[in-house]
Design a protein around this motif. Structure first.
Motif, PDB file in Angstrom:
ATOM      1  N   ALA A 521      21.157 -21.541  50.777  1.00  0.00           N
ATOM      2  CA  ALA A 521      20.540 -22.814  51.474  1.00  0.00           C
ATOM      3  C   ALA A 521      21.687 -23.353  52.554  1.00  0.00           C
ATOM      4  N   MET A 522      22.955 -22.936  52.056  1.00  0.00           N
ATOM      5  CA  MET A 522      24.280 -23.352  52.932  1.00  0.00           C
ATOM      6  C   MET A 522      24.444 -22.541  54.087  1.00  0.00           C
ATOM      7  N   THR A 523      23.695 -21.344  54.252  1.00  0.00           N
ATOM      8  CA  THR A 523      23.768 -20.787  55.459  1.00  0.00           C
ATOM      9  C   THR A 523      22.731 -20.639  56.251  1.00  0.00           C
ATOM     10  N   GLY A 524      21.576 -21.318  55.585  1.00  0.00           N
ATOM     11  CA  GLY A 524      20.186 -21.362  56.159  1.00  0.00           C
ATOM     12  C   GLY A 524      19.342 -20.231  55.966  1.00  0.00           C
ATOM     13  N   ALA A 525      19.717 -19.347  54.939  1.00  0.00           N
ATOM     14  CA  ALA A 525      18.971 -18.167  54.582  1.00  0.00           C
ATOM     15  C   ALA A 525      18.044 -18.441  53.633  1.00  0.00           C
ATOM     16  N   THR A 526      17.808 -19.517  52.739  1.00  0.00           N
ATOM     17  CA  THR A 526      16.985 -19.861  51.917  1.00  0.00           C
ATOM     18  C   THR A 526      15.715 -20.536  52.604  1.00  0.00           C
TER      19      THR A 526
END
Length: 675
Positions: A521-526
């Protein structure tokens, strides 16, 4: 608005989404104040692509704006809650089942709802109408009627024809409402045009226009005849200099425009500029929206109309491709823009911020505190009272939810011993922000903690507060740190980690994968839906499992909760000093949250995972996997968990009973090394 005041953005409509994107891409324009966005869902659907979703052109995630991720990048706290009202005198936004949220400046972009009717499912809010359509079948012989033949009704009924080529469809109009050209389009699409306005007895969708949410009527705000908030040209609510409104819930009194996603999008830039000006004490600037806007309306074929006031062109395949291009460009602008992606990844939070096992064990050994670890300890002089302590840096930017998750995580140590929680004490460290913001953070945090204790009939009996001496993060709510000492009582001998016996079945109460989901989530992947599902599970208390375990309590030989060291690390604690015992794990049976394994395959993992991988040594003999493990499964075994599952070892008879009547899944068994 004074400096240091709290800006609350109520609703995740298009205007607010564009404001957040602006601050994510240009952080220097973001006001210095603490900012919170409140919305009932973590995503907002882009209205321009909803007909395409209904038609089956798009999947839901293709038109979902991830508000939580957008807030993270913009340094804005995200609160997922339903707004129920507004207290103007107390300057509080009322939320369902949680404390009201104080504000100094408020921006409202809460959308609109369909006008009420005696029959039919309102098209707005979209979540309910989309769920209704999912429940309908293409083979149903009953015709589905769309009530309302304006632009929205036309587009929806034509989208439904694309979705259901054979089902009977009807469009109800006012007598003589549609021109001959549109009537021919409907006839070609085999959609019956209905003039009868009597109540329809079959399934129907209401596209009869919209109005402001019902709760606005009791706020005392100035409203027009459609229940929309009246504003001046600066998007400031009339008579309320620190309140702003935009999107479908608002109307500029001097230049009224219909509720439309077009105007909501256009309002994003002037709203952002005026919120920034208000926070900085600068003059506001008027916005003069254009009188007409181009509307592109899709047909049941690969074509679309263009409408500009009374002027209309099409249908045309070229216009359809233009509409698709505009819609995809708009959504692409929210997909991790380069300026947002460049930020350095943060260290993981929650239980993934735990000290790695090796330095922890070494430090305890040096001060004479080594040995078999247990989840909770007996209080001196008592065989019934147990105590545990736990806590971590804020996992989420919502202080109420963070308080709840931390309390659930701390209580889990007692549940793993078979003890019921009776009381707790809290130490809460607050970030260095103005006193009124600290007060609001403390109120929300304590309320979240109490929501967990109240469910169990337990009390918060005291605690301590401190102020951090480190720089405050953005948003400031991520600077809250909670430590809880939790007390409980067990009328019988508590379960220990060390009670594992040959032949025991291993059962787990919920999936694994929270560590990688939050890391992603911190990199927008989730994916937003995957994180939503995990958070919903994590926020559900497991204390009721004790009631289910009580009838087989004597057959439960060992229990623990899976936290920072992952499943394999905690299995290692259960096996410590248990010479001759082995664990046989069924890797295919180990549950994972949706999306977790996909993230592992993409090389994403928690920042605690590298040190946790030392636990893979248990796979060299003491723990055996029934099948050759994939790389993703190996990572899942050491993924650090927050609010993770209980893991228990019990007799086969008890396992058969528990797996029939509860959430328990059997993932392995204990053996003596001979199978």
């Amino acid at each position: 608005m004074s400096r240091g005041g709290l800006l609350v953005m109520a609703g995740g409509g298009h205007s607010h989404a564009l404001v957040l994107k602006r601050w994510a891409m240009k952080p220097e324009q973001r006001p210095e104040q603490s900012i919170v966005l409140v919305n009932r869902n973590s995503t907002a659907l882009y209205s321009g692509m909803v007909p395409g979703l209904i038609a089956g052109f798009y999947q839901r995630d293709e038109l979902a704006i991830d508000l939580r991720q957008l807030c993270d990048k913009a340094g804005v706290a995200f609160v997922e809650a339903e707004i129920t009202g507004l207290d103007l005198q107390g300057r509080c936004l009322r939320l369902r089942e949680r404390p009201a949220l104080h504000f100094d400046c408020l921006s409202l972009d809460v959308g609109a709802v369909s006008r009420p009717s005696a029959t039919g499912i309102p098209i707005k809010p979209l979540e309910a109408s989309l769920a209704f359509l999912e429940s309908e079948q293409s083979s149903d012989p009953k015709p589905l009627r769309v009530i309302g033949a304006g632009a929205a009704g036309q587009e929806v009924v034509l989208a439904l024809r694309r979705r259901w080529p054979q089902r009977a469809l009807q469009l109800q109009q006012r007598s003589g409402q549609l021109d001959p050209t549109m009537q021919k389009v409907l006839q070609r699409a085999k959609i019956a045009l209905i003039d009868d306005e009597r109540d329809h007895k079959g399934p129907s969708l209401l596209c009869t226009g919209s109005q402001g949410p019902a709760w606005l009527a009791s706020t005392g705000l100035p409203l027009d005849h459609d229940g929309r908030i009246r504003t001046d040209r600066c998007l400031r609510v009339e008579g309320h200099p620190s309140l702003f409104a935009s999107g479908d819930c608002a109307v500029i009194s001097a230049e009224p425009r219909p509720a439309s996603g077009v105007w909501a999008v256009r309002a994003g830039r002037p709203l952002a500029a005026n919120l920034e000006a208000a926070c900085q004490g600068r003059p506001l600037r008027s916005w003069h929206p254009q009188r007409e806007a181009l509307q592109l309306i899709g047909s049941h074929e690969d074509a679309a109309w263009a409408r500009w006031g009374r002027w209309r062109l099409g249908p045309s395949p070229l216009l359809w491709r233009l509409k698709q291009r505009i819609d995809h460009t708009f959504m692409a602008s929210f997909q991790q823009p380069a300026a947002m992606a460049d930020a350095a990844p943060m260290a993981c939070r929650g239980c993934a911020a735990k000290l790695p096992a090796q330095p922890l064990a070494a430090a305890l050994e040096r001060v004479g505190l080594g040995g078999q670890p247990e989840d909770a300890a007996h209080l001196p002089g008592s065989e019934e009272l147990l105590q545990s302590v736990d806590g971590f840096p804020a996992l989420v930017s919502d202080p109420w939810l963070n308080g709840r998750l931390t309390a659930l995580h701390a209580c889990s140590d007692l549940w793993a011993c078979g003890a019921r929680v009776s009381s707790a004490m809290a130490t809460i460290t607050l970030p260095m922000v103005p006193a009124n913001e600290q007060q609001e953070l403390l109120v929300q945090t304590l309320a979240g903690i109490r929501s967990v204790l109240d469910e169990q009939g337990a009390e918060l009996i005291g605690g301590h507060t401190m102020e951090s001496r480190s720089a405050s993060p953005l948003p400031a709510s991520l600077g809250v740190q909670i430590t809880l000492a939790v007390n409980g009582r067990s009328s019988q001998s508590p379960w220990l980690k060390s009670g594992l016996q040959p032949g025991d079945a291993l059962l787990i109460s919920r999936p694994l994968g929270t560590g990688v989901l939050f890391a992603g989530a911190m990199t927008g992947a989730t994916k937003a839906a995957d994180l939503d599902a995990a958070l919903k599970s994590m926020a559900c208390s497991q204390h009721k499992l004790l009631e289910q375990l009580e009838p087989v309590r004597g057959d439960i030989h060992a229990c623990t909760d899976i936290t920072g060291f992952g499943l394999l690390g905690h299995l290692g604690e259960m096996l410590q000093n248990r010479t001759g015992l082995q664990i046989l794990l069924d890797g295919a049976a180990i549950p994972a949250y949706s999306g977790a394994l996909d993230l592992f395959e993409r090389g994403i993992s928690s920042t605690l995972a590298p040190s946790n991988r030392a636990a893979w040594r248990w796979l060299e003999g003491t723990v055996q996997l029934q099948q050759p493990p994939s790389a993703s499964l190996l990572e899942l075994l050491v993924d650090p968990q927050t609010c993770g599952p209980l893991l228990l070892a019990c007799s086969s008879k008890a396992a058969a009973q528990l797996t029939q009547n509860g959430p328990w899944l059997r993932i392995g068994k204990a053996t003596t090394g001979h199978g």
